[in-house]
Design an enzyme around this catalytic site. Sequence first.
Site, mmCIF file in Angstrom:
data_model
loop_
_atom_site.group_PDB
_atom_site.id
_atom_site.type_symbol
_atom_site.label_atom_id
_atom_site.label_comp_id
_atom_site.label_asym_id
_atom_site.label_seq_id
_atom_site.Cartn_x
_atom_site.Cartn_y
_atom_site.Cartn_z
ATOM 1 C CG ASP A 53 -1.599 0.571 1.001
ATOM 2 O OD1 ASP A 53 -2.258 1.821 0.515
ATOM 3 O OD2 ASP A 53 -2.564 1.500 2.757
ATOM 4 C CG ASN A 55 -3.080 5.305 -1.492
ATOM 5 O OD1 ASN A 55 -3.591 4.367 -0.004
ATOM 6 N ND2 ASN A 55 -4.670 5.498 -1.926
ATOM 7 C CG ASP A 57 -6.345 2.635 0.481
ATOM 8 O OD1 ASP A 57 -4.850 2.524 0.231
ATOM 9 O OD2 ASP A 57 -7.047 3.208 -0.201
ATOM 10 C CG ASP A 61 -1.052 1.495 -3.350
ATOM 11 O OD1 ASP A 61 -0.255 1.459 -4.085
ATOM 12 O OD2 ASP A 61 -1.520 2.294 -3.156
ATOM 13 C CG ASP A 130 -7.034 -13.078 -13.205
ATOM 14 O OD1 ASP A 130 -7.135 -14.176 -13.633
ATOM 15 O OD2 ASP A 130 -6.519 -12.959 -12.405
ATOM 16 C CG ASP A 232 -11.342 -16.079 -13.397
ATOM 17 O OD1 ASP A 232 -10.731 -16.117 -12.584
ATOM 18 O OD2 ASP A 232 -12.722 -15.404 -13.227
ATOM 19 C CD GLU A 286 -8.946 -19.802 -12.537
ATOM 20 O OE1 GLU A 286 -9.459 -20.057 -11.456
ATOM 21 O OE2 GLU A 286 -10.050 -19.378 -12.915
ATOM 22 C CG HIS A 353 -6.318 -16.023 -6.702
ATOM 23 N ND1 HIS A 353 -5.828 -16.305 -7.406
ATOM 24 C CD2 HIS A 353 -7.417 -15.476 -6.895
ATOM 25 C CE1 HIS A 353 -6.484 -16.035 -8.464
ATOM 26 N NE2 HIS A 353 -7.629 -15.820 -8.407
ATOM 27 C CG ASP A 354 -9.010 -18.618 -6.823
ATOM 28 O OD1 ASP A 354 -9.585 -17.010 -5.719
ATOM 29 O OD2 ASP A 354 -9.587 -18.597 -7.884
#
Length: 580
Positions: A53, A55, A57, A61, A130, A232, A286, A353-354
Amino acid sequence: MRTKRFLFLIAVVALIILAKCQSPQPKAGTDIPGRKWWKEAIVYQIYPRSFKDSNGDGVGDLKGIISKLDYIKSLGVNTVWLNPIYASPNADNGYDISNYREIMKEFGTMADFDSLLNGLHRRGIKLVMDLVVNHTSDEHRWFKESRSSRDNPYRNYYHWWNADRGKPTPRYSMFDENNNAWMYDSTTNAYYLHYFSRKQPDLNWENPKVRQEVYKIMEFWLKKGIDGFRMDAFQYVAKDTTWPKFPKGYEKNIIKYYGMGPHIHDYLKEMYREVLAKYDILTVSEGAGSTFADAHALVDSDRHEMDMAYHFEGMDIGNDLDGYSLLDFKRVYTKWDSAFSKKGWLAIFLANHDVPRMVSKFGNDSPEFRRVSSEMLTTFIMTMRGTPYYYNGDEIGMTNISFDSISDYRDIAALNGYKHMMETHGDSAAYMARLKFLSRDNARTPFQWDTIANAGFTSGTPWIKVNPNYKTVNEAVEEKDPNSTLNYFRKMVQFRKNNLIMVYGKYELLDQDNPNVYAYTRELNGRKMLILLNFTDHQADAHLPVNMKNAKQLIGNYSKTAEKENPLSLRPYEAKVYQL
């Protein structure tokens, strides 16, 4: 006269020999047929929301990724796969897209994207994105138009079933809290189809206008200079729109019934002709259907469809709280290699990521064995045939966070599954135990950069909790340790790049019935290597009909050789690669 002519011929031959000796010799590997850059790629997957990150938040990003480009370069990888960064309401962390030509505001701007792409390319790193076109967000303009009236021009962009016909043929949803893939919409008194969440309506690929829209989106990004697409959920895009009734329990074998539907190959061949054939890029599916024939039909080069398959049978191993059998693990990876030994190409991976963190699922994430077991698994990925895909954070041995409370989870699949379990009076303890180990959120916690607050990921409040072990498991600490998991990963990346035998060489499984050790050889152009991997927390031996007298160890994950070492004896989670 004859003597002069003979001497002249000798002189000519000598000059030819001299010229050949002085001419540039062919580079190593040029005698390997079928070479492609994407076969030799080492793909590093970045989950942007959790990487860095910039910034404060609490959300990773594009500028955060840009700030770490030199780190990515230092890994030795040559390709980055970036999870979705398109405009999205974020119901499924960016896999619900509302505008394919805009950047999600939390992630930055298109100028940031251009800067990221240029920064990667300057460092010799390609970018794969993706392509999420089985479905859109329900906030996409197409869907807003589609649901507005039955005669809207965009109506046929999605799958609708008018309620006048009664209820639609049942379909299972993988993310819906009721497991129902048909969502009733009162605006037009009709149901729309969503294989995933109700916020992700499925596109109607049977409509040629939809396909042309997708091709324009692909051209938009390819003209920017990206280097490929990870497609995907693409095996689900083609539907049988006669909506036949499926047998009871079909959802337990969902790929068989949802995957590789009618005309999918027609669509892919059309996509290849209209878009892909114009570019030297990587395309990976995928999913690979439910048979080897399905997979080959997607990726064999003479099919002119896609380049490689990303199959999930390996990920299905270990989806049990009782662990997994190495014999099953060896069987799966061996049969897939055998099926693709002559034709086609595969991805090789143990995490994304899954799924849970690699070391927590397939290794041992205890403090005692986390490092060596992570390195052993890295050795497996980097010594198998296929293109390695390596998930960010695994290079430092990040582990599952294993949340105790449902309030800590952010994944729509976990949260809606919990709602369904409660509404159906399921076993909450069993559900939470399974979630704790297998939840996708285990892989989505922030990257652990250093020992300061929030692991250096953000100066604000992170969107999901940081793993408490970040003070010992982080990039800054491992950077300084030559024997760290991070530096071993770098060595293995370089080892693979230096030895194309690991990319193209023949694979042969040895000691098949050994429940503790995975042993195999790779062989190419008269050169042969032996890989030994101990998948246990105790010493284990390989039993091989191999003469090790002249074997030379090239790399391994233990820094010191064991006293009176037997080369076929392995310490806990030891990995060794020998030249035979």
